[in-house]
Design a protein around this motif. Sequence first.
Motif, PDB file in Angstrom:
ATOM      1  N   HIS A 258      -5.621 -19.101 -52.062  1.00 34.35           N
ATOM      2  CA  HIS A 258      -4.218 -19.519 -51.948  1.00 34.35           C
ATOM      3  C   HIS A 258      -4.155 -20.894 -51.300  1.00 34.35           C
ATOM      4  CE1 HIS A 258      -4.879 -17.473 -47.952  1.00 34.35           C
ATOM      5  NE2 HIS A 258      -4.322 -18.598 -47.541  1.00 34.35           N
ATOM      6  N   VAL A 259      -3.013 -21.534 -51.472  1.00 35.93           N
ATOM      7  CA  VAL A 259      -2.787 -22.821 -50.819  1.00 35.93           C
ATOM      8  C   VAL A 259      -1.967 -22.582 -49.558  1.00 35.93           C
ATOM      9  CG1 VAL A 259      -2.901 -24.090 -52.981  1.00 35.93           C
ATOM     10  CG2 VAL A 259      -0.685 -23.266 -52.158  1.00 35.93           C
ATOM     11  N   LYS A 260      -1.948 -23.559 -48.703  1.00 40.14           N
ATOM     12  CA  LYS A 260      -1.188 -23.459 -47.463  1.00 40.14           C
ATOM     13  C   LYS A 260       0.295 -23.241 -47.774  1.00 40.14           C
ATOM     14  CE  LYS A 260      -0.131 -26.013 -43.202  1.00 40.14           C
ATOM     15  NZ  LYS A 260      -0.373 -27.277 -42.450  1.00 40.14           N
ATOM     16  N   GLY A 261       0.897 -22.246 -47.114  1.00 37.43           N
ATOM     17  CA  GLY A 261       2.311 -21.956 -47.301  1.00 37.43           C
ATOM     18  C   GLY A 261       2.626 -21.115 -48.523  1.00 37.43           C
ATOM     19  N   ALA A 262       1.595 -20.579 -49.203  1.00 35.92           N
ATOM     20  CA  ALA A 262       1.831 -19.787 -50.412  1.00 35.92           C
ATOM     21  C   ALA A 262       2.621 -18.528 -50.113  1.00 35.92           C
ATOM     22  CB  ALA A 262       0.512 -19.435 -51.083  1.00 35.92           C
ATOM     23  N   PHE A 263       2.467 -17.994 -48.914  1.00 32.02           N
ATOM     24  CA  PHE A 263       3.205 -16.800 -48.499  1.00 32.02           C
ATOM     25  C   PHE A 263       3.242 -16.791 -46.980  1.00 32.02           C
ATOM     26  CE2 PHE A 263      -1.214 -15.787 -49.390  1.00 32.02           C
ATOM     27  CZ  PHE A 263      -1.650 -15.251 -48.197  1.00 32.02           C
ATOM     28  N   THR A 264       4.044 -15.911 -46.434  1.00 31.99           N
ATOM     29  CA  THR A 264       4.161 -15.819 -44.982  1.00 31.99           C
ATOM     30  C   THR A 264       2.808 -15.507 -44.369  1.00 31.99           C
ATOM     31  OG1 THR A 264       6.409 -14.974 -45.220  1.00 31.99           O
ATOM     32  CG2 THR A 264       5.330 -14.643 -43.090  1.00 31.99           C
ATOM     33  N   ALA A 266       0.246 -17.703 -44.504  1.00 33.22           N
ATOM     34  CA  ALA A 266      -0.760 -18.571 -45.104  1.00 33.22           C
ATOM     35  C   ALA A 266      -0.705 -19.939 -44.432  1.00 33.22           C
ATOM     36  CB  ALA A 266      -0.523 -18.690 -46.609  1.00 33.22           C
ATOM     37  N   VAL A 267      -1.265 -19.992 -43.233  1.00 37.66           N
ATOM     38  CA  VAL A 267      -1.168 -21.224 -42.419  1.00 37.66           C
ATOM     39  C   VAL A 267      -2.184 -22.261 -42.865  1.00 37.66           C
ATOM     40  CG1 VAL A 267      -0.221 -20.010 -40.431  1.00 37.66           C
ATOM     41  CG2 VAL A 267      -2.703 -20.203 -40.692  1.00 37.66           C
ATOM     42  N   ALA A 268      -3.145 -21.870 -43.686  1.00 34.13           N
ATOM     43  CA  ALA A 268      -4.142 -22.815 -44.185  1.00 34.13           C
ATOM     44  C   ALA A 268      -4.583 -22.374 -45.578  1.00 34.13           C
ATOM     45  CB  ALA A 268      -5.344 -22.884 -43.249  1.00 34.13           C
ATOM     46  N   ALA A 269      -5.065 -23.339 -46.356  1.00 37.70           N
ATOM     47  CA  ALA A 269      -5.571 -23.014 -47.688  1.00 37.70           C
ATOM     48  C   ALA A 269      -6.858 -22.202 -47.559  1.00 37.70           C
ATOM     49  CB  ALA A 269      -5.831 -24.289 -48.482  1.00 37.70           C
ATOM     50  N   ARG A 270      -7.118 -21.359 -48.552  1.00 38.07           N
ATOM     51  CA  ARG A 270      -8.314 -20.509 -48.513  1.00 38.07           C
ATOM     52  C   ARG A 270      -8.905 -20.377 -49.909  1.00 38.07           C
ATOM     53  NH1 ARG A 270     -10.126 -15.595 -49.725  1.00 38.07           N
ATOM     54  NH2 ARG A 270     -11.515 -14.492 -48.289  1.00 38.07           N
ATOM     55  N   LYS A 271     -10.213 -20.578 -49.993  1.00 40.86           N
ATOM     56  CA  LYS A 271     -10.893 -20.316 -51.251  1.00 40.86           C
ATOM     57  C   LYS A 271     -11.035 -18.806 -51.433  1.00 40.86           C
ATOM     58  CE  LYS A 271     -13.807 -24.436 -51.678  1.00 40.86           C
ATOM     59  NZ  LYS A 271     -15.211 -24.925 -51.784  1.00 40.86           N
ATOM     60  N   GLY A 272     -10.828 -18.343 -52.616  1.00 41.37           N
ATOM     61  CA  GLY A 272     -11.009 -16.917 -52.895  1.00 41.37           C
ATOM     62  C   GLY A 272     -12.464 -16.599 -53.189  1.00 41.37           C
ATOM     63  N   HIS A 273     -12.746 -15.319 -53.388  1.00 42.04           N
ATOM     64  CA  HIS A 273     -14.120 -14.884 -53.626  1.00 42.04           C
ATOM     65  C   HIS A 273     -14.690 -15.475 -54.908  1.00 42.04           C
ATOM     66  CE1 HIS A 273     -13.992 -12.292 -50.216  1.00 42.04           C
ATOM     67  NE2 HIS A 273     -13.050 -11.496 -50.711  1.00 42.04           N
ATOM     68  N   PHE A 274     -13.843 -15.740 -55.911  1.00 39.69           N
ATOM     69  CA  PHE A 274     -14.338 -16.346 -57.140  1.00 39.69           C
ATOM     70  C   PHE A 274     -14.941 -17.718 -56.869  1.00 39.69           C
ATOM     71  CE2 PHE A 274     -12.470 -13.124 -59.798  1.00 39.69           C
ATOM     72  CZ  PHE A 274     -13.152 -13.228 -61.003  1.00 39.69           C
ATOM     73  N   GLN A 275     -14.235 -18.536 -56.097  1.00 38.10           N
ATOM     74  CA  GLN A 275     -14.760 -19.873 -55.797  1.00 38.10           C
ATOM     75  C   GLN A 275     -15.967 -19.793 -54.870  1.00 38.10           C
ATOM     76  OE1 GLN A 275     -11.941 -23.191 -55.211  1.00 38.10           O
ATOM     77  NE2 GLN A 275     -10.294 -21.680 -55.453  1.00 38.10           N
ATOM     78  N   GLU A 276     -15.978 -18.801 -53.962  1.00 34.48           N
ATOM     79  CA  GLU A 276     -17.134 -18.643 -53.070  1.00 34.48           C
ATOM     80  C   GLU A 276     -18.384 -18.268 -53.845  1.00 34.48           C
ATOM     81  OE1 GLU A 276     -15.700 -15.638 -50.482  1.00 34.48           O
ATOM     82  OE2 GLU A 276     -14.548 -17.008 -49.212  1.00 34.48           O
ATOM     83  N   ALA A 277     -18.205 -17.546 -54.949  1.00 35.70           N
ATOM     84  CA  ALA A 277     -19.354 -17.108 -55.761  1.00 35.70           C
ATOM     85  C   ALA A 277     -19.670 -18.072 -56.894  1.00 35.70           C
ATOM     86  CB  ALA A 277     -19.075 -15.721 -56.331  1.00 35.70           C
ATOM     87  N   THR A 308      -6.378 -19.512 -60.668  1.00 32.17           N
ATOM     88  CA  THR A 308      -5.277 -20.298 -60.122  1.00 32.17           C
ATOM     89  C   THR A 308      -4.928 -19.721 -58.753  1.00 32.17           C
ATOM     90  OG1 THR A 308      -4.399 -20.698 -62.335  1.00 32.17           O
ATOM     91  CG2 THR A 308      -2.932 -21.122 -60.465  1.00 32.17           C
ATOM     92  N   PRO A 309      -5.197 -20.441 -57.662  1.00 31.64           N
ATOM     93  CA  PRO A 309      -4.864 -19.938 -56.337  1.00 31.64           C
ATOM     94  C   PRO A 309      -3.364 -19.683 -56.202  1.00 31.64           C
ATOM     95  CG  PRO A 309      -6.356 -21.823 -56.191  1.00 31.64           C
ATOM     96  CD  PRO A 309      -5.903 -21.726 -57.613  1.00 31.64           C
ATOM     97  N   LEU A 310      -2.994 -18.727 -55.391  1.00 34.90           N
ATOM     98  CA  LEU A 310      -1.584 -18.430 -55.159  1.00 34.90           C
ATOM     99  C   LEU A 310      -0.878 -19.657 -54.605  1.00 34.90           C
ATOM    100  CD1 LEU A 310      -1.665 -14.841 -53.577  1.00 34.90           C
ATOM    101  CD2 LEU A 310      -1.334 -15.488 -55.968  1.00 34.90           C
ATOM    102  N   GLY A 311       0.289 -19.922 -55.153  1.00 39.68           N
ATOM    103  CA  GLY A 311       1.059 -21.058 -54.690  1.00 39.68           C
ATOM    104  C   GLY A 311       0.686 -22.366 -55.349  1.00 39.68           C
ATOM    105  N   ASP A 312      -0.324 -22.351 -56.208  1.00 37.63           N
ATOM    106  CA  ASP A 312      -0.770 -23.570 -56.878  1.00 37.63           C
ATOM    107  C   ASP A 312      -0.486 -23.430 -58.370  1.00 37.63           C
ATOM    108  OD1 ASP A 312      -1.870 -26.010 -57.392  1.00 37.63           O
ATOM    109  OD2 ASP A 312      -3.865 -25.550 -56.614  1.00 37.63           O
TER     110      ASP A 312
END
Length: 510
Positions: A258-264, A266-277, A308-312
């Motif tokens: 998700h990107v920063k601010g995508a939901f309550t 979400a104070v910072a952007a985060r790579k999901g497990h797909f991108q980590e792998a 597609t990350p949440l909020g992007d």
Amino acid sequence: MASKRWLISWIGNADHQASEGAAASGEGPIATALTHAASFDRVCLLTNYPHERSAAYCAWLEQRCGYKDAAVDLQEIGLRSPIDYASIYDEVSKHLKDLGLPRPDVELTFHLSPGTPAMAAIWIMLAKTRFPAKLIQTSKEHGLESVDFPFDLANDFLPEFLQRSGERIERLAQGPTEGASQFSKILHQSDAVRQQVQLARRIAAHDVPVLILGETGTGKELFAEAICAASERAGKPFVAVNCGALSPELANSELFGHVKGAFTGAVAARKGHFQEANGGTLFLDEVGDLPLETQVRLLRALQAKEVTPLGDSKPVKVDVRIIAATHRDLAADVAAGRFREDLFHRLAVGILRLPPLRQRDGDTDLLADTFLARINADAKGKPEAQEKKISASARKILAQHPWPGNIRELYHTLLRAAIWSSGPVIQAEDLQAALLQIQPADQSSFSRPLTQGFDLQELLDDISRDYIAKALKQTGDRKTAAARMLGFANHQTLGNWMKRLELETQEQHD
């Protein structure tokens, strides 16, 4: 010269839905082909759906496309699975031979669109080899299209295949390869597991999705790790995700980011497990527990190789091999609408079915000795540590227990027994005390698993005790009435049974 035109096709789910009034299905692939192509002399439809449903479809198709009843044939085909290539090939080939094909006076056309991708692949194979045929496909966007594969399977592919096969035989003759060591952690001597290991080694060489089926505790993650280590993605990231532990609210964020601010929150952007792998392997354990909304996103990720990350709004390309696992009956979940059928077919390319421990002849002793050696090594040097061994009576219990928790339950049972036993030998009573007797509320004697050490007479005695007790309770402990209810000639016969089964009750007669 051919004088008759035959169309042969599977009936797919979209075809059935079209005849049943599902607006989204339009008129379905088969009706689309018959509407837009020149008339066929014979339409041979194959089905692995219930006969009544497909027969109703044929009646609808005849009326819809103006075909007479005699021109449309329906044939039920029994398949082990709609994605089992060998079964599809054997059954379709047999049916085509029964039709007297190939025939010089018949021009064959195979319809690729209805059915599973495996069914379409078999049509292509048969059209280019044993049963020469034209190939067509249909879609909502493009209607009816001719499919042309400009190659001759026998002349173009076979020589190359035989050359590769010869090279493979030479490699095998030189001895085992280093890749076999990747599966050395999967301890076994049973044929049931050996077959799955051999299949897993072949699957590892192909960069395709894998679905591992098996009860909880059968070693699904161990197989996933071995497949990854034996594949071209060895040394790349291996990310394991327990889908059953993902909350419905956060599942999409965990997997796709998700990107920063995508939901309550979400104070910072985060790579999901797909991108980590990315570049490696993503192991989705208990994939059957994913929410339907997440299943849609997962299907998209597999098809487009992007997330597609949440909020992007901008998708991110990913190169990930998916290995999924579940203890659930996914086919039943598909039928019940709990799991998407299209996602199931995307995941179920390479399939492994891990046997439960109770079906692994000889493996219980092997695993028990290995686990106990590990337990002894871990305890070495600790206060009051003893080198533990397993007695013959305890081994008998190991062989008789059904192990509903499989390998995981076996390890923790031995660990408890090693801790609780006061001497250097784990006795039968130590192991019995360490077993966790967890049974479903509706567990009955008839569902007792048939494992090594099974005692039929003991089972029959347990059933007899149960029904005698029920009869006595229902008759107020009146033996004559109970005997009559149980089908005995008299109360003395019942008394003899009770004596043998060590049942006691107050003697009351009618």
